[in-house]
Design an enzyme around this catalytic site. Structure first.
Site, PDB file in Angstrom:
ATOM      1  N   LYS A 222      12.231   6.086   1.113  1.00 54.80           N
ATOM      2  CA  LYS A 222      11.658   5.418   2.290  1.00 54.80           C
ATOM      3  C   LYS A 222      11.757   6.345   3.496  1.00 54.80           C
ATOM      4  O   LYS A 222      12.801   6.975   3.712  1.00 54.80           O
ATOM      5  CB  LYS A 222      12.432   4.131   2.571  1.00 54.80           C
ATOM      6  CG  LYS A 222      12.270   3.097   1.482  1.00 54.80           C
ATOM      7  CD  LYS A 222      10.895   2.475   1.537  1.00 54.80           C
ATOM      8  CE  LYS A 222      10.671   1.522   0.394  1.00 54.80           C
ATOM      9  NZ  LYS A 222       9.366   0.872   0.469  1.00 54.80           N
ATOM     10  N   ASP A 250       7.410   6.697   1.167  1.00 53.39           N
ATOM     11  CA  ASP A 250       6.834   5.391   1.505  1.00 53.39           C
ATOM     12  C   ASP A 250       7.175   5.047   2.952  1.00 53.39           C
ATOM     13  O   ASP A 250       8.346   4.895   3.306  1.00 53.39           O
ATOM     14  CB  ASP A 250       7.421   4.326   0.559  1.00 53.39           C
ATOM     15  CG  ASP A 250       6.729   2.977   0.701  1.00 53.39           C
ATOM     16  OD1 ASP A 250       5.868   2.834   1.586  1.00 53.39           O
ATOM     17  OD2 ASP A 250       7.055   2.062  -0.087  1.00 53.39           O
ATOM     18  N   GLU A 276       2.966   6.819   0.867  1.00 51.06           N
ATOM     19  CA  GLU A 276       2.533   5.437   0.631  1.00 51.06           C
ATOM     20  C   GLU A 276       2.465   4.672   1.958  1.00 51.06           C
ATOM     21  O   GLU A 276       3.349   4.831   2.810  1.00 51.06           O
ATOM     22  CB  GLU A 276       3.555   4.801  -0.313  1.00 51.06           C
ATOM     23  CG  GLU A 276       3.298   3.368  -0.693  1.00 51.06           C
ATOM     24  CD  GLU A 276       4.272   2.933  -1.790  1.00 51.06           C
ATOM     25  OE1 GLU A 276       4.610   3.751  -2.677  1.00 51.06           O
ATOM     26  OE2 GLU A 276       4.720   1.777  -1.745  1.00 51.06           O
ATOM     27  N   GLU A 305       0.100  -2.514  -1.897  1.00 55.09           N
ATOM     28  CA  GLU A 305       1.005  -3.658  -2.017  1.00 55.09           C
ATOM     29  C   GLU A 305       0.693  -4.741  -0.977  1.00 55.09           C
ATOM     30  O   GLU A 305       1.059  -5.893  -1.170  1.00 55.09           O
ATOM     31  CB  GLU A 305       2.475  -3.219  -1.937  1.00 55.09           C
ATOM     32  CG  GLU A 305       2.933  -2.726  -0.588  1.00 55.09           C
ATOM     33  CD  GLU A 305       4.359  -2.188  -0.618  1.00 55.09           C
ATOM     34  OE1 GLU A 305       4.603  -1.203  -1.330  1.00 55.09           O
ATOM     35  OE2 GLU A 305       5.227  -2.749   0.076  1.00 55.09           O
ATOM     36  N   ASP A 328      -0.763  -5.290  -7.017  1.00 53.55           N
ATOM     37  CA  ASP A 328       0.431  -6.139  -6.876  1.00 53.55           C
ATOM     38  C   ASP A 328       0.123  -7.467  -7.575  1.00 53.55           C
ATOM     39  O   ASP A 328      -0.886  -8.113  -7.266  1.00 53.55           O
ATOM     40  CB  ASP A 328       0.724  -6.358  -5.392  1.00 53.55           C
ATOM     41  CG  ASP A 328       1.991  -7.157  -5.167  1.00 53.55           C
ATOM     42  OD1 ASP A 328       2.917  -6.622  -4.544  1.00 53.55           O
ATOM     43  OD2 ASP A 328       2.057  -8.328  -5.609  1.00 53.55           O
ATOM     44  N   HIS A 355       2.628  -1.574  -7.611  1.00 56.81           N
ATOM     45  CA  HIS A 355       3.800  -1.931  -6.812  1.00 56.81           C
ATOM     46  C   HIS A 355       4.624  -2.915  -7.629  1.00 56.81           C
ATOM     47  O   HIS A 355       4.081  -3.848  -8.229  1.00 56.81           O
ATOM     48  CB  HIS A 355       3.350  -2.616  -5.511  1.00 56.81           C
ATOM     49  CG  HIS A 355       4.475  -3.175  -4.708  1.00 56.81           C
ATOM     50  ND1 HIS A 355       4.507  -4.475  -4.263  1.00 56.81           N
ATOM     51  CD2 HIS A 355       5.627  -2.606  -4.281  1.00 56.81           C
ATOM     52  CE1 HIS A 355       5.623  -4.683  -3.574  1.00 56.81           C
ATOM     53  NE2 HIS A 355       6.322  -3.564  -3.577  1.00 56.81           N
TER      54      HIS A 355
HETATM   55  C1  LIG Z   1      10.231  -4.815   1.843  1.00 53.27           C
HETATM   56  C2  LIG Z   1      10.057  -4.220   0.480  1.00 53.27           C
HETATM   57  O1  LIG Z   1      11.301  -3.925  -0.080  1.00 53.27           O
HETATM   58  C3  LIG Z   1       9.194  -2.960   0.516  1.00 53.27           C
HETATM   59  O2  LIG Z   1       9.909  -1.915   1.142  1.00 53.27           O
HETATM   60  C4  LIG Z   1       8.814  -2.568  -0.893  1.00 53.27           C
HETATM   61  C5  LIG Z   1       7.965  -1.376  -0.996  1.00 53.27           C
HETATM   62  O3  LIG Z   1       7.336  -0.903  -0.080  1.00 53.27           O
HETATM   63  C6  LIG Z   1       7.833  -0.710  -2.307  1.00 53.27           C
HETATM   64  O4  LIG Z   1       8.544  -1.105  -3.238  1.00 53.27           O
HETATM   65  O5  LIG Z   1       7.023   0.181  -2.400  1.00 53.27           O
HETATM   66 MG   LIG Z   2       5.785   0.437  -0.773  1.00 51.69          MG
END
Ligand SMILES: C[C@H](O)[C@@H](O)CC(=O)C(=O)O
Ligand SMILES: [Mg+2]
Length: 444
Positions: A222, A250, A276, A305, A328, A355
């Site tokens: 992330k 992401d 992402e 997603e 998704d 996702h």
């Molecule tokens: C809020 C969710 O956990 C999100 O962060 C999921 C996500 O973006 C992903 O798995 O890709």
């Molecule tokens: Mg994501």
């Protein structure tokens, strides 16, 4: 044989306090409580089989989806399952085209999440009555049956029913070999479990070391809140996984378009495969601009997603605005709408990398992507399905991961059924877990 009249539909607000451990945190969702609007449908058939469905939410807001499910229930209760599946396209349309409810959609937002939960339960019921896991029910349906489940309204300019039929007819060729491959090796997965944004560096390193030992080769991290943090975390993870393994980023919609381009250029040295959700999930042309700018660096754009429906996916594909398409199972209108998106992705030759994670998303989407490989895409090139190691213990038939791959489920249904004791414990706000949290006055 499908049978029975639907005699009841109930829905529950089930929440897991994942925010307490920062599980699932990202640059926009800093305190997610993974939750589900959990639907159960009953019929008057002697077998007493029930259908279970859900849609994924983040805590607050689940009660609104629950309300929307209740508002849809009059369209479901009293219907014969045989009639529904014999004309599933019509049933999908009835749910998405209610003259009053569609005003708060149409086919997007809360009402569409509710539609997904309800239809997921219907598909679970159908697959259970046929005594097949959902992926197998789909694989052994005829192309004609499959297209009869799809609402082609709004997408015939890129995918007609005849074209969909042709893709599915071609997909029948050598499908036994691909099914055998899935049963033996499973569908390749990547993990997001090591690097949620709220995790400390120590936690990230430990989880990454464990994942490497377990055989994971593809990792998502992330990013998006602070560039210096991102550089440090990406370096940490890249140093640990080496250059033979895959890294994905992401940003969960954090940036403006130009900001996304300059930020990702700073991270290009870590050789990510994709960025992402770099910007608003609705900004199709913005994603196109980012895709163009990052292509020379070998970085693709992934999104989906929070893509509302097949119409948006159509435009993403038409605009060449994504290089990895992330379906998704709980945001689109269940299997029906996902089928149309898988077929459009095939037509545009764009890899689908679903996702998953959340609560239940891995359980559900594995069925769709295994079907995609066997009957639609026929390829594993540039393809993988997300995996997150949370909350599987609450499902009656949790996913099986072997050698970083999803092994095809064997139990009948859509793997949507939760354990009764979990539903009782985590129901919001009456479940013991929430009563305890509330009494300890922990912020929720
Ligand atoms: C809020 C969710 O956990 C999100 O962060 C999921 C996500 O973006 C992903 O798995 O890709
Ligand atoms: Mg994501």
């Amino acid at each position: 044989m499908v049978k029975g009249k639907i005699t009841g539909l109930s829905v529950k607000d089930v929440r897991f306090p994942t925010s307490l451990g920062q599980h699932g945190s990202d640059a926009m969702h800093t305190d997610p409580d993974y939750s589900a609007a959990y639907v159960v449908i009953e019929t008057d058939a002697e077998d007493a089989i029930k259908g279970y469905g859900l849609t994924f939410t983040l805590g607050k807001g689940t009660e609104i989806v629950v309300c929307a499910v209740k508002a849809l229930s009059h369209l479901v209760v009293g219907r014969n399952l045989e009639d529904i599946v014999a004309n599933f396209r019509d049933f999908y349309r009835q749910l998405t085209s209610d003259g009053q409810l569609r005003w708060i959609g149409p086919e997007k937002g809360v009402v569409h999440l509710a539609t997904a939960a309800v239809l997921n339960a219907v598909w679970d019921l159908w697959a259970k009555q046929e005594q097949k896991p959902l992926w197998k029910l789909l694989v052994y349906m005829t192309p004609e049956q499959l297209v009869s489940c799809i609402d082609f309204r709004y997408i015939t300019d890129v995918l007609t029913e005849a074209q969909a039929l042709e893709i599915l007819q071609n997909g029948k060729q050598r499908q036994e070999a691909r099914e055998e491959h899935m049963v033996k090796h499973g569908y390749p997965a990547y993990t997001t479990s090591c690097a949620w944004l709220g995790y400390s560096d120590n936690q990230l390193q430990k989880l990454c070391a464990d994942a490497l030992k377990e055989g994971w080769t593809r990792f998502k991290v992330k990013v998006g809140a602070d560039l210096q943090d991102d550089i440090r975390r990406c370096k940490l993870i890249r140093d640990m996984i080496g250059h033979d393994n895959e890294l994905m980023l992401d940003a969960n919609q954090r940036w403006d378009v130009n900001e996304a381009i300059s930020w990702v250029k700073e991270l290009a040295v870590f050789k990510p495969l994709w960025i992402e959700e770099p910007t608003s999930p609705d900004d199709i042309l913005g994603h196109g601009t980012i895709s163009k700018a990052l292509a020379p660096l070998g970085i693709g754009v992934a999104t989906g997603e929070q893509c509302h429906n097949r119409v948006m996916f159509k435009q993403f594909l038409q605009a060449r605005a994504l290089q990895y398409l992330q379906i998704d199972s709980c945001r689109l209108g269940s299997v029906n709408e996902n089928l149309s998106v898988l077929l459009m992705a095939k037509k545009f030759n764009i890899p689908v990398c679903p996702h998953a994670g959340g609560v239940g998303l891995c359980e559900l989407v594995q069925h769709l992507i295994i079907f995609d490989y066997i009957s639609v895409s026929g390829s594993l090139e540039k393809r993988m399905c997300e995996y997150v190691d949370h909350l599987h213990e609450h499902f009656k038939h949790p996913v099986t991961i072997r050698n970083a791959a999803y092994m095809p489920p064997k139990d009948p249904g859509y793997s949507t059924e939760m354990k009764e004791e979990s539903v009782l414990l985590y129901q919001f706000p009456s479940g013991d877990i929430w009563q305890q949290i509330i009494s300890e006055n922990t912020e929720i």
